[in-house]
Design a protein around this motif. Structure first.
Motif, PDB file in Angstrom:
ATOM      1  N   PHE A  13      24.823  69.251 -32.193  1.00  0.00           N
ATOM      2  CA  PHE A  13      25.473  70.212 -31.310  1.00  0.00           C
ATOM      3  C   PHE A  13      25.671  70.005 -29.829  1.00  0.00           C
ATOM      4  O   PHE A  13      24.629  69.150 -29.303  1.00  0.00           O
ATOM      5  N   GLY A  14      26.398  70.462 -29.029  1.00  0.00           N
ATOM      6  CA  GLY A  14      26.580  70.375 -27.604  1.00  0.00           C
ATOM      7  C   GLY A  14      24.972  70.491 -26.936  1.00  0.00           C
ATOM      8  O   GLY A  14      24.807  69.987 -25.985  1.00  0.00           O
ATOM      9  N   ASP A  15      24.270  71.455 -27.211  1.00  0.00           N
ATOM     10  CA  ASP A  15      23.200  71.730 -26.771  1.00  0.00           C
ATOM     11  C   ASP A  15      21.726  70.985 -27.376  1.00  0.00           C
ATOM     12  O   ASP A  15      20.716  70.956 -26.990  1.00  0.00           O
ATOM     13  N   GLY A  16      22.250  69.857 -28.257  1.00  0.00           N
ATOM     14  CA  GLY A  16      21.133  68.775 -28.796  1.00  0.00           C
ATOM     15  C   GLY A  16      20.557  69.402 -30.158  1.00  0.00           C
ATOM     16  O   GLY A  16      19.824  68.395 -30.807  1.00  0.00           O
ATOM     17  N   ARG A  17      20.964  70.355 -30.743  1.00  0.00           N
ATOM     18  CA  ARG A  17      20.447  70.588 -31.866  1.00  0.00           C
ATOM     19  C   ARG A  17      21.200  69.921 -32.962  1.00  0.00           C
ATOM     20  O   ARG A  17      22.438  69.681 -32.701  1.00  0.00           O
ATOM     21  N   PRO A  18      20.599  69.560 -34.306  1.00  0.00           N
ATOM     22  CA  PRO A  18      21.101  68.956 -35.355  1.00  0.00           C
ATOM     23  C   PRO A  18      22.387  69.847 -35.726  1.00  0.00           C
ATOM     24  O   PRO A  18      22.460  71.156 -36.042  1.00  0.00           O
ATOM     25  N   LEU A  19      23.535  69.137 -36.415  1.00  0.00           N
ATOM     26  CA  LEU A  19      24.608  69.472 -36.809  1.00  0.00           C
ATOM     27  C   LEU A  19      24.917  69.421 -38.177  1.00  0.00           C
ATOM     28  O   LEU A  19      24.911  67.992 -38.343  1.00  0.00           O
ATOM     29  N   CYS A  24      31.742  71.420 -38.111  1.00  0.00           N
ATOM     30  CA  CYS A  24      31.937  70.796 -36.722  1.00  0.00           C
ATOM     31  C   CYS A  24      31.777  71.647 -35.479  1.00  0.00           C
ATOM     32  O   CYS A  24      31.820  73.014 -35.717  1.00  0.00           O
ATOM     33  N   GLU A  25      31.732  71.040 -34.513  1.00  0.00           N
ATOM     34  CA  GLU A  25      31.490  71.570 -33.195  1.00  0.00           C
ATOM     35  C   GLU A  25      32.816  72.197 -32.561  1.00  0.00           C
ATOM     36  O   GLU A  25      33.729  71.323 -32.923  1.00  0.00           O
ATOM     37  N   TRP A  26      33.017  73.368 -32.037  1.00  0.00           N
ATOM     38  CA  TRP A  26      33.983  73.722 -31.356  1.00  0.00           C
ATOM     39  C   TRP A  26      34.372  73.382 -29.979  1.00  0.00           C
ATOM     40  O   TRP A  26      33.212  73.492 -29.216  1.00  0.00           O
ATOM     41  N   PRO A  53      25.808  78.289 -30.689  1.00  0.00           N
ATOM     42  CA  PRO A  53      24.265  77.484 -31.198  1.00  0.00           C
ATOM     43  C   PRO A  53      23.614  78.405 -32.179  1.00  0.00           C
ATOM     44  O   PRO A  53      22.938  78.096 -33.140  1.00  0.00           O
ATOM     45  N   GLU A  54      23.797  79.979 -32.030  1.00  0.00           N
ATOM     46  CA  GLU A  54      23.278  80.760 -32.759  1.00  0.00           C
ATOM     47  C   GLU A  54      23.743  80.774 -34.331  1.00  0.00           C
ATOM     48  O   GLU A  54      22.872  81.228 -35.304  1.00  0.00           O
ATOM     49  N   PHE A  55      24.962  80.341 -34.385  1.00  0.00           N
ATOM     50  CA  PHE A  55      25.502  80.300 -35.654  1.00  0.00           C
ATOM     51  C   PHE A  55      24.745  79.089 -36.569  1.00  0.00           C
ATOM     52  O   PHE A  55      24.662  79.282 -37.957  1.00  0.00           O
ATOM     53  N   LEU A  56      24.075  78.136 -36.187  1.00  0.00           N
ATOM     54  CA  LEU A  56      23.247  77.131 -36.708  1.00  0.00           C
ATOM     55  C   LEU A  56      22.130  77.947 -37.491  1.00  0.00           C
ATOM     56  O   LEU A  56      21.862  77.396 -38.556  1.00  0.00           O
ATOM     57  N   ASP A  57      21.744  79.008 -36.752  1.00  0.00           N
ATOM     58  CA  ASP A  57      20.455  79.622 -37.368  1.00  0.00           C
ATOM     59  C   ASP A  57      20.874  80.196 -38.581  1.00  0.00           C
ATOM     60  O   ASP A  57      20.174  80.378 -39.781  1.00  0.00           O
TER      61      ASP A  57
END
Length: 265
Positions: A13-19, A24-26, A53-57
């Motif tokens: 993801f844009g902040d470096g977290r695994p996707l 997909c990133e917006w 990025p909180e959606f990844l949680d």
């Protein structure tokens, strides 16, 4: 942990977290630079678009989108945890007498069986939500012969009651969607979609947002909409967000008009 695509490329993801592979990133593009707005990657099996990025949680490391059942679901969407059932309204139908209607349905998430709960008191149901006591609050849009109303159904006894059907003696247009605040009050939108689609009479009041207090008093809390539709509280319930789908379908000529409005409470 870094996830990899089929070609071995790592995805973050844009902040470096695994996707996750199914996400997909917006990307928020701009008109001035002619960059597109939408998912960054055109991945065929992309099932989740991550805008924050909180959606990844919530997604976790390997989310999946699973088809539960094929049915004519339109709106609603209320989960009843006691019986693991999901309630919803159907697409627009035509009754045996030629009138437009919708059905109230539920799907058992364990057996995936769909049950039609329509009855004479169900009058073109649309949006719905569980209240704080586990009852189903349904926006009944009404018909040519009956105004719209807010209905409460006890899901244990299936007894239903009309919570409200007017504002100062004026019938609602066609209640669309509802939310319940932690204090128990019911907030709902009342656009004129019933009249637009031909199953309600000409509106007698503006398209507004209403609140029903715990003692049943109805107050208009916001107006100035084209067609107020979905609504949601912020987590702290200090703001109410309301979408105006009248703008979305092009009924508003002012292109600067907001699609979603926020009120401080």
């Amino acid at each position: 942990m870094i996830f990899e695509d089929v070609d071995g490329a790592t995805r973050e993801f844009g902040d470096g977290r695994p996707l996750p592979l199914s996400a997909c990133e917006w990307h928020q593009g701009t008109l001035l630079t002619n960059t597109s707005t939408g998912p960054v990657e055109s991945i065929e099996d992309c099932r989740f678009v991550v805008r924050d990025p909180e959606f990844l949680d919530i997604l976790g490391s390997s989310p999946k989108l699973v088809e539960l059942v094929k049915t004519d679901a339109h709106e609603g969407g209320a989960w009843y945890p006691d019986k693991d059932e999901f309630y919803f309204s159907s697409n627009k139908l035509t009754s045996s007498t030629g009138q437009i209607k919708t059905d109230l349905k539920k799907v058992n998430l364990r057996t995936r069986n769909v049950t039609n709960l329509s009855a004479p008191e169900n009058n073109t149901p649309n949006g719905m939500v569980l209240d704080n006591d586990g009852n189903l609050v349904v926006c009944q849009q009404g018909s040519l012969n009956q105004g719209g109303f807010i209905q409460r159904i006890n899901l244990k006894t299936m007894k239903n009651t009309v919570v409200a059907d007017n504002w100062f003696g004026v019938p609602f247009n066609s209640p669309n969607d509802a939310v319940v605040k932690r204090d128990g009050s019911i907030w709902f939108t009342d656009p004129s979609y019933g009249s637009v689609q031909g199953f309600r009479s000409t509106p007698k009041v503006n398209n507004q947002v209403y609140r029903i207090s715990n003692i049943g008093v109805v107050d208009a809390v916001a107006d100035g909409f084209t067609q107020p539709n979905g609504l949601a509280f912020s987590h702290d319930e200090k703001h109410l967000y309301v979408t105006d789908t009248g703008f979305a379908v092009g009924w508003v000529s002012d292109q600067s008009a907001p699609v979603c409005l926020r009120w401080g409470l």
